[in-house]
Design a protein around this motif. Structure first.
Motif, mmCIF file in Angstrom:
data_model
loop_
_atom_site.group_PDB
_atom_site.id
_atom_site.type_symbol
_atom_site.label_atom_id
_atom_site.label_comp_id
_atom_site.label_asym_id
_atom_site.label_seq_id
_atom_site.Cartn_x
_atom_site.Cartn_y
_atom_site.Cartn_z
ATOM 1 N N LEU A 162 0.815 -1.212 0.000
ATOM 2 C CA LEU A 162 0.000 0.000 0.000
ATOM 3 C C LEU A 162 0.849 1.263 0.000
ATOM 4 N N ALA A 163 1.932 1.248 0.796
ATOM 5 C CA ALA A 163 2.751 2.461 0.927
ATOM 6 C C ALA A 163 4.125 2.095 1.440
ATOM 7 N N ARG A 210 2.248 6.176 -1.908
ATOM 8 C CA ARG A 210 1.082 5.352 -2.182
ATOM 9 C C ARG A 210 1.328 4.468 -3.398
ATOM 10 N N VAL A 261 -1.967 4.609 4.356
ATOM 11 C CA VAL A 261 -0.865 5.327 3.702
ATOM 12 C C VAL A 261 -0.375 6.462 4.599
ATOM 13 N N GLY A 262 -1.318 7.214 5.163
ATOM 14 C CA GLY A 262 -0.948 8.309 6.054
ATOM 15 C C GLY A 262 -0.208 7.832 7.288
ATOM 16 N N MET A 296 -7.748 2.646 3.319
ATOM 17 C CA MET A 296 -6.406 2.461 2.771
ATOM 18 C C MET A 296 -5.651 3.790 2.701
ATOM 19 N N GLU A 297 -6.339 4.872 2.452
ATOM 20 C CA GLU A 297 -5.681 6.180 2.499
ATOM 21 C C GLU A 297 -5.173 6.465 3.915
ATOM 22 N N ASP A 298 -5.933 6.085 4.924
ATOM 23 C CA ASP A 298 -5.478 6.255 6.307
ATOM 24 C C ASP A 298 -4.229 5.418 6.568
ATOM 25 N N SER A 357 -11.543 2.697 0.239
ATOM 26 C CA SER A 357 -10.648 3.751 -0.236
ATOM 27 C C SER A 357 -10.182 4.629 0.925
ATOM 28 N N ALA A 358 -11.108 5.007 1.806
ATOM 29 C CA ALA A 358 -10.750 5.862 2.936
ATOM 30 C C ALA A 358 -9.848 5.130 3.923
ATOM 31 N N TRP A 398 -0.848 3.066 -5.568
ATOM 32 C CA TRP A 398 -1.851 3.005 -6.633
ATOM 33 C C TRP A 398 -2.188 4.409 -7.100
#
Length: 210
Positions: free
Chosen positions: A111-112, A208, A147-148, A143-145, A140-141, A210
């Motif tokens: 993922l990151a 990230r 990454v963060g 996985m973005e978390d 989506s939200a 993707w």
């Protein structure tokens, strides 16, 4: 009349990131210096392995950092599937299988990945945190978390690197980080780092995936 279509565009071939780990849980009275000696003798074997971002030779010792077990548990980030498959099926993996038995090999899609503030320092500890991906969250939200969180870990003092990856069969997220000190403050299971083989670490895709 159907309109003729031109050739499909060719996708740019890029390196990918794939995480992998297996665990050998050992008897409670096992002498873990045997593992230290093994890595000292054999750990260099993957120092130039094609397709490997890095391999961290990890162990946990019963009673240290709250570990309930003695365990040898290498963690890998691969740049290419070919490199991983060559390791698993080309003969190199047979050595630990012969010595410890065949373990379950866990794999996660990257993922990151981020280099840390202490990227140039040798790693002495690793932290792994696994968590279930809840059923009721937008993927989506979530996985973005993740990454963060990899970025936040990498930004801490003493962080050598940080990565996040997901197993979409078990819906399990794993955060993995390396540290230049033995008492990292990141939440999760703490491992001692015995050696790091990192022939393709510089080529690991940043940020990230993707």
């Amino acid at each position: 009349m159907a309109r003729a279509r031109g050739p499909l565009p060719r996708l740019k071939k890029e390196r990918t990131m794939h995480a992998m780990q297996y665990e050998m849980t050992l008897p409670a009275d096992y002498d873990m210096d045997i593992i230290r000696d093994r890595v000292s003798r054999l750990g260099h074997a993957l120092d130039d392995w094609d397709g490997l971002g890095f391999k961290t030779y990890l162990m946990r010792e019963r009673g240290v950092h709250g570990s309930p077990v003695n365990q040898y548990a290498p963690f890998y980030l691969w740049n290419t599937m070919e490199g991983m498959n060559t390791f698993l099926w080309g003969g190199a993996f047979q050595g630990p299988v012969n010595d410890f038995g065949r373990p379950a090999v866990r794999q996660w899609t990257g993922l990151a990945y981020e280099e840390g503030r202490a990227a140039g320092s040798p790693a002495v500890a690793a932290v792994r945190r696994r968590q279930r991906v809840p059923d009721a969250v937008p993927l989506s939200a979530f996985m973005e978390d993740a990454v963060g969180e990899a970025g936040r870990l990498a930004a801490q003092d003493g962080a050598v690197l940080a990565a996040a990856a997901v197993d979409s069969h078990r819906w399990e997220l794993v955060h993995f980080s390396l540290w230049d000190h033995r008492t990292p403050k990141a939440p999760g299971e703490v491992f001692e780092v015995l050696h790091v083989s990192q022939p393709g670490r510089r080529e690991l895709p940043r940020g990230r995936q993707w």
